[in-house]
Design a protein around this motif. Structure first.
Motif, PDB file in Angstrom:
ATOM      1  N   GLU A  46       0.703  -1.097   0.118  1.00  0.00           N
ATOM      2  CA  GLU A  46      -0.003   0.051  -0.060  1.00  0.00           C
ATOM      3  C   GLU A  46       1.001   1.313   0.013  1.00  0.00           C
ATOM      4  O   GLU A  46       2.191   1.174   0.383  1.00  0.00           O
ATOM      5  N   VAL A  47       0.266   2.388  -0.455  1.00  0.00           N
ATOM      6  CA  VAL A  47       1.041   3.575  -0.436  1.00  0.00           C
ATOM      7  C   VAL A  47       0.492   4.723   0.363  1.00  0.00           C
ATOM      8  O   VAL A  47      -0.984   4.837   0.270  1.00  0.00           O
ATOM      9  N   ILE A  48       1.357   5.201   1.097  1.00  0.00           N
ATOM     10  CA  ILE A  48       0.952   6.504   1.788  1.00  0.00           C
ATOM     11  C   ILE A  48       1.630   7.701   1.525  1.00  0.00           C
ATOM     12  O   ILE A  48       2.867   7.517   1.332  1.00  0.00           O
ATOM     13  N   ALA A  49       1.081   8.580   0.781  1.00  0.00           N
ATOM     14  CA  ALA A  49       1.625   9.721  -0.104  1.00  0.00           C
ATOM     15  C   ALA A  49       1.770  11.082   0.900  1.00  0.00           C
ATOM     16  O   ALA A  49       0.725  11.175   1.759  1.00  0.00           O
ATOM     17  N   THR A  50       2.679  11.784   0.895  1.00  0.00           N
ATOM     18  CA  THR A  50       2.711  13.027   1.576  1.00  0.00           C
ATOM     19  C   THR A  50       2.611  14.200   0.439  1.00  0.00           C
ATOM     20  O   THR A  50       3.232  14.441  -0.336  1.00  0.00           O
ATOM     21  N   PRO A  57      -3.696   8.270   2.228  1.00  0.00           N
ATOM     22  CA  PRO A  57      -4.585   8.423   2.985  1.00  0.00           C
ATOM     23  C   PRO A  57      -4.304   8.620   4.536  1.00  0.00           C
ATOM     24  O   PRO A  57      -3.268   7.979   5.156  1.00  0.00           O
ATOM     25  N   SER A  58      -5.019   9.343   5.219  1.00  0.00           N
ATOM     26  CA  SER A  58      -4.553   9.488   6.647  1.00  0.00           C
ATOM     27  C   SER A  58      -4.772   8.302   7.492  1.00  0.00           C
ATOM     28  O   SER A  58      -4.140   8.170   8.808  1.00  0.00           O
ATOM     29  N   THR A  59      -5.780   7.599   7.301  1.00  0.00           N
ATOM     30  CA  THR A  59      -6.193   6.143   7.966  1.00  0.00           C
ATOM     31  C   THR A  59      -6.144   5.236   7.034  1.00  0.00           C
ATOM     32  O   THR A  59      -6.772   5.229   5.951  1.00  0.00           O
ATOM     33  N   LEU A  60      -5.214   4.307   7.076  1.00  0.00           N
ATOM     34  CA  LEU A  60      -4.867   2.967   6.169  1.00  0.00           C
ATOM     35  C   LEU A  60      -5.097   1.771   7.078  1.00  0.00           C
ATOM     36  O   LEU A  60      -4.548   1.476   8.024  1.00  0.00           O
ATOM     37  N   GLY A  65       1.122  -8.389   7.562  1.00  0.00           N
ATOM     38  CA  GLY A  65       1.936  -8.560   6.719  1.00  0.00           C
ATOM     39  C   GLY A  65       2.155  -7.764   5.568  1.00  0.00           C
ATOM     40  O   GLY A  65       2.822  -8.081   4.490  1.00  0.00           O
ATOM     41  N   THR A  66       1.542  -6.551   5.710  1.00  0.00           N
ATOM     42  CA  THR A  66       1.626  -5.619   4.410  1.00  0.00           C
ATOM     43  C   THR A  66       2.668  -4.929   4.557  1.00  0.00           C
ATOM     44  O   THR A  66       3.094  -4.299   5.603  1.00  0.00           O
ATOM     45  N   THR A  67       3.257  -4.466   3.357  1.00  0.00           N
ATOM     46  CA  THR A  67       4.074  -3.528   3.367  1.00  0.00           C
ATOM     47  C   THR A  67       3.645  -2.161   2.967  1.00  0.00           C
ATOM     48  O   THR A  67       2.995  -2.236   1.589  1.00  0.00           O
ATOM     49  N   VAL A  68       4.043  -0.967   3.386  1.00  0.00           N
ATOM     50  CA  VAL A  68       3.440   0.216   3.099  1.00  0.00           C
ATOM     51  C   VAL A  68       4.638   0.894   2.666  1.00  0.00           C
ATOM     52  O   VAL A  68       5.607   1.063   3.289  1.00  0.00           O
ATOM     53  N   THR A  69       4.249   1.829   1.564  1.00  0.00           N
ATOM     54  CA  THR A  69       5.362   2.473   1.018  1.00  0.00           C
ATOM     55  C   THR A  69       5.192   3.986   1.273  1.00  0.00           C
ATOM     56  O   THR A  69       3.940   4.294   0.869  1.00  0.00           O
ATOM     57  N   PHE A  70       5.843   4.709   2.158  1.00  0.00           N
ATOM     58  CA  PHE A  70       5.549   6.059   2.321  1.00  0.00           C
ATOM     59  C   PHE A  70       6.095   6.970   1.270  1.00  0.00           C
ATOM     60  O   PHE A  70       7.623   6.610   1.184  1.00  0.00           O
ATOM     61  N   THR A  71       5.630   7.612   0.498  1.00  0.00           N
ATOM     62  CA  THR A  71       6.389   8.340  -0.603  1.00  0.00           C
ATOM     63  C   THR A  71       6.421   9.868  -0.288  1.00  0.00           C
ATOM     64  O   THR A  71       5.382  10.513   0.580  1.00  0.00           O
ATOM     65  N   PHE A  72       7.705  10.654  -0.396  1.00  0.00           N
ATOM     66  CA  PHE A  72       7.731  11.560   0.187  1.00  0.00           C
ATOM     67  C   PHE A  72       8.311  12.498  -1.148  1.00  0.00           C
ATOM     68  O   PHE A  72       9.163  12.148  -2.107  1.00  0.00           O
ATOM     69  N   GLN A  73       7.468  13.573  -1.312  1.00  0.00           N
ATOM     70  CA  GLN A  73       7.734  14.374  -2.389  1.00  0.00           C
ATOM     71  C   GLN A  73       8.855  15.561  -1.950  1.00  0.00           C
ATOM     72  O   GLN A  73       9.712  15.329  -0.970  1.00  0.00           O
ATOM     73  N   ALA A  74       8.868  16.890  -2.481  1.00  0.00           N
ATOM     74  CA  ALA A  74      10.154  17.733  -2.406  1.00  0.00           C
ATOM     75  C   ALA A  74      10.057  18.264  -0.986  1.00  0.00           C
ATOM     76  O   ALA A  74      11.243  18.585  -0.541  1.00  0.00           O
ATOM     77  N   THR A  75       9.175  18.315  -0.210  1.00  0.00           N
ATOM     78  CA  THR A  75       9.114  18.613   1.017  1.00  0.00           C
ATOM     79  C   THR A  75       9.624  17.599   2.218  1.00  0.00           C
ATOM     80  O   THR A  75       9.500  16.472   1.932  1.00  0.00           O
ATOM     81  N   ILE A  76      10.578  18.214   3.079  1.00  0.00           N
ATOM     82  CA  ILE A  76      11.068  17.162   3.927  1.00  0.00           C
ATOM     83  C   ILE A  76      10.032  16.738   5.102  1.00  0.00           C
ATOM     84  O   ILE A  76       9.416  17.689   5.487  1.00  0.00           O
ATOM     85  N   HIS A  77       9.741  15.408   5.295  1.00  0.00           N
ATOM     86  CA  HIS A  77       8.933  15.046   6.188  1.00  0.00           C
ATOM     87  C   HIS A  77       9.678  14.055   7.013  1.00  0.00           C
ATOM     88  O   HIS A  77      10.632  13.354   6.541  1.00  0.00           O
ATOM     89  N   ASN A  78       9.109  13.604   8.081  1.00  0.00           N
ATOM     90  CA  ASN A  78       9.324  12.166   8.878  1.00  0.00           C
ATOM     91  C   ASN A  78       8.065  11.507   9.282  1.00  0.00           C
ATOM     92  O   ASN A  78       7.094  12.049   8.983  1.00  0.00           O
ATOM     93  N   VAL A  79       8.498  10.316   9.647  1.00  0.00           N
ATOM     94  CA  VAL A  79       7.335   9.400  10.226  1.00  0.00           C
ATOM     95  C   VAL A  79       7.586   9.042  11.634  1.00  0.00           C
ATOM     96  O   VAL A  79       8.703   8.082  11.591  1.00  0.00           O
ATOM     97  N   THR A 122      -2.800   7.221  10.648  1.00  0.00           N
ATOM     98  CA  THR A 122      -2.986   5.751  11.457  1.00  0.00           C
ATOM     99  C   THR A 122      -2.944   4.743  10.504  1.00  0.00           C
ATOM    100  O   THR A 122      -3.450   4.727   9.290  1.00  0.00           O
ATOM    101  N   VAL A 123      -2.011   3.750  10.820  1.00  0.00           N
ATOM    102  CA  VAL A 123      -2.358   2.389  10.157  1.00  0.00           C
ATOM    103  C   VAL A 123      -2.809   1.465  10.940  1.00  0.00           C
ATOM    104  O   VAL A 123      -2.384   1.312  12.255  1.00  0.00           O
ATOM    105  N   ILE A 124      -4.126   0.931  10.680  1.00  0.00           N
ATOM    106  CA  ILE A 124      -4.433  -0.246  11.326  1.00  0.00           C
ATOM    107  C   ILE A 124      -4.265  -1.615  10.665  1.00  0.00           C
ATOM    108  O   ILE A 124      -4.499  -1.633   9.487  1.00  0.00           O
ATOM    109  N   VAL A 125      -3.695  -2.354  11.503  1.00  0.00           N
ATOM    110  CA  VAL A 125      -3.362  -3.672  10.901  1.00  0.00           C
ATOM    111  C   VAL A 125      -4.232  -4.769  11.505  1.00  0.00           C
ATOM    112  O   VAL A 125      -4.184  -4.927  12.685  1.00  0.00           O
ATOM    113  N   ASN A 126      -4.889  -5.572  10.749  1.00  0.00           N
ATOM    114  CA  ASN A 126      -5.645  -6.511  11.243  1.00  0.00           C
ATOM    115  C   ASN A 126      -5.139  -7.877  11.153  1.00  0.00           C
ATOM    116  O   ASN A 126      -4.210  -8.327  10.269  1.00  0.00           O
TER     117      ASN A 126
END
Ligand SMILES: [Cu+2]
Length: 126
Positions: A46-50, A57-60, A65-79, A122-126
Protein backbone atom coordinates in the motif's frame (compact mmCIF):
# COMPACT_ATOMS: atom_id res chain seq x y z
CA UNK A 1 80.02 -23.06 22.20
CA UNK A 2 78.62 -19.87 23.68
CA UNK A 3 78.83 -18.16 20.27
CA UNK A 4 76.80 -20.97 18.81
CA UNK A 5 74.09 -20.51 21.44
CA UNK A 6 73.92 -16.78 20.78
CA UNK A 7 73.55 -17.36 17.07
CA UNK A 8 70.72 -19.76 17.64
CA UNK A 9 69.03 -17.36 20.01
CA UNK A 10 69.32 -14.58 17.45
CA UNK A 11 67.80 -16.77 14.76
CA UNK A 12 64.99 -17.73 17.07
CA UNK A 13 64.21 -14.07 17.82
CA UNK A 14 64.22 -13.25 14.11
CA UNK A 15 61.91 -16.15 13.44
CA UNK A 16 59.48 -14.88 16.08
CA UNK A 17 59.56 -11.35 14.69
CA UNK A 18 58.95 -12.48 11.15
CA UNK A 19 56.13 -14.70 12.30
CA UNK A 20 54.35 -11.67 13.70
CA UNK A 21 55.25 -9.31 10.92
CA UNK A 22 53.26 -10.80 8.11
CA UNK A 23 51.44 -7.53 7.69
CA UNK A 24 47.97 -8.94 8.12
CA UNK A 25 46.46 -7.18 11.09
CA UNK A 26 43.06 -8.69 10.64
CA UNK A 27 41.96 -6.41 7.87
CA UNK A 28 38.31 -5.63 8.57
CA UNK A 29 35.92 -7.59 6.51
CA UNK A 30 33.34 -5.59 4.64
CA UNK A 31 30.15 -5.25 6.65
CA UNK A 32 27.52 -7.54 5.31
CA UNK A 33 24.52 -5.74 3.98
CA UNK A 34 21.84 -7.37 6.02
CA UNK A 35 18.83 -6.51 3.98
CA UNK A 36 15.62 -7.71 5.53
CA UNK A 37 14.63 -11.04 4.12
CA UNK A 38 11.82 -10.97 1.65
CA UNK A 39 8.68 -12.63 2.93
CA UNK A 40 8.04 -16.06 1.53
CA UNK A 41 4.65 -14.93 0.31
CA UNK A 42 4.57 -11.62 -1.55
CA UNK A 43 2.97 -9.08 0.73
CA UNK A 44 0.45 -6.57 -0.43
CA UNK A 45 1.88 -3.13 -0.92
CA UNK A 46 0.00 0.00 0.00
CA UNK A 47 1.09 3.59 -0.46
CA UNK A 48 0.81 6.54 1.87
CA UNK A 49 1.75 9.75 0.12
CA UNK A 50 2.76 13.07 1.60
CA UNK A 51 0.94 15.90 -0.10
CA UNK A 52 0.54 19.43 1.21
CA UNK A 53 1.72 18.42 4.68
CA UNK A 54 -0.81 15.66 5.02
CA UNK A 55 -0.53 11.90 4.85
CA UNK A 56 -2.88 10.46 2.26
CA UNK A 57 -4.77 8.40 3.19
CA UNK A 58 -4.61 9.57 6.77
CA UNK A 59 -6.02 6.25 7.95
CA UNK A 60 -5.03 3.08 6.17
CA UNK A 61 -6.30 -0.36 7.09
CA UNK A 62 -4.22 -3.30 5.97
CA UNK A 63 -3.81 -6.99 6.57
CA UNK A 64 -0.95 -8.14 8.74
CA UNK A 65 2.20 -8.63 6.67
CA UNK A 66 1.49 -5.68 4.42
CA UNK A 67 4.35 -3.52 3.29
CA UNK A 68 3.46 0.15 3.14
CA UNK A 69 5.47 2.53 1.01
CA UNK A 70 5.58 6.08 2.31
CA UNK A 71 6.30 8.39 -0.58
CA UNK A 72 7.87 11.76 0.08
CA UNK A 73 7.85 14.57 -2.41
CA UNK A 74 10.07 17.66 -2.40
CA UNK A 75 9.14 18.76 1.12
CA UNK A 76 11.06 17.12 3.93
CA UNK A 77 8.93 15.03 6.29
CA UNK A 78 9.43 12.22 8.74
CA UNK A 79 7.28 9.49 10.23
CA UNK A 80 7.44 9.04 13.99
CA UNK A 81 5.35 6.14 15.24
CA UNK A 82 3.64 6.18 18.58
CA UNK A 83 5.39 3.99 21.12
CA UNK A 84 3.29 0.88 20.55
CA UNK A 85 4.59 -2.69 20.57
CA UNK A 86 4.95 -3.92 17.01
CA UNK A 87 5.25 -0.48 15.46
CA UNK A 88 7.75 -0.31 12.62
CA UNK A 89 10.88 1.77 12.79
CA UNK A 90 10.49 5.51 12.44
CA UNK A 91 11.38 7.13 9.16
CA UNK A 92 13.90 9.96 9.57
CA UNK A 93 13.66 13.24 7.70
CA UNK A 94 13.56 12.59 4.00
CA UNK A 95 12.35 14.05 0.72
CA UNK A 96 12.05 12.79 -2.81
CA UNK A 97 12.00 9.20 -1.75
CA UNK A 98 9.91 6.17 -1.04
CA UNK A 99 10.46 4.30 2.20
CA UNK A 100 8.90 0.93 2.93
CA UNK A 101 7.78 -0.34 6.27
CA UNK A 102 6.47 -3.81 6.99
CA UNK A 103 3.49 -4.04 9.31
CA UNK A 104 3.92 -7.53 10.73
CA UNK A 105 1.91 -7.08 13.92
CA UNK A 106 -1.79 -6.49 14.31
CA UNK A 107 -2.67 -3.25 16.04
CA UNK A 108 -3.32 0.42 15.60
CA UNK A 109 -0.22 2.41 14.82
CA UNK A 110 -0.53 6.14 14.97
CA UNK A 111 2.26 8.28 13.64
CA UNK A 112 3.04 11.87 12.91
CA UNK A 113 5.55 14.08 11.22
CA UNK A 114 7.40 15.99 13.89
CA UNK A 115 8.14 18.81 11.48
CA UNK A 116 4.55 19.78 10.74
CA UNK A 117 1.94 20.23 13.44
CA UNK A 118 -1.18 18.23 12.75
CA UNK A 119 0.45 16.06 10.14
CA UNK A 120 -0.68 12.72 11.48
CA UNK A 121 -1.84 9.36 10.28
CA UNK A 122 -2.81 5.91 11.43
CA UNK A 123 -2.20 2.46 10.09
CA UNK A 124 -4.61 -0.17 11.34
CA UNK A 125 -3.31 -3.70 10.94
CA UNK A 126 -5.81 -6.54 11.19
CU1 LIG B 1 5.90 16.83 7.55
Amino acid sequence: MSVMVRKCAAVAVLALLSACGDGSYGSPTAPSNNTPGTPSTPAANEVIATTSNTFTPSTLTVARGTTVTFTFQATIHNVIFANVAGAPANIPNTANSGVQRLFATAGTFGYDCSLHAGMTGTVIVN
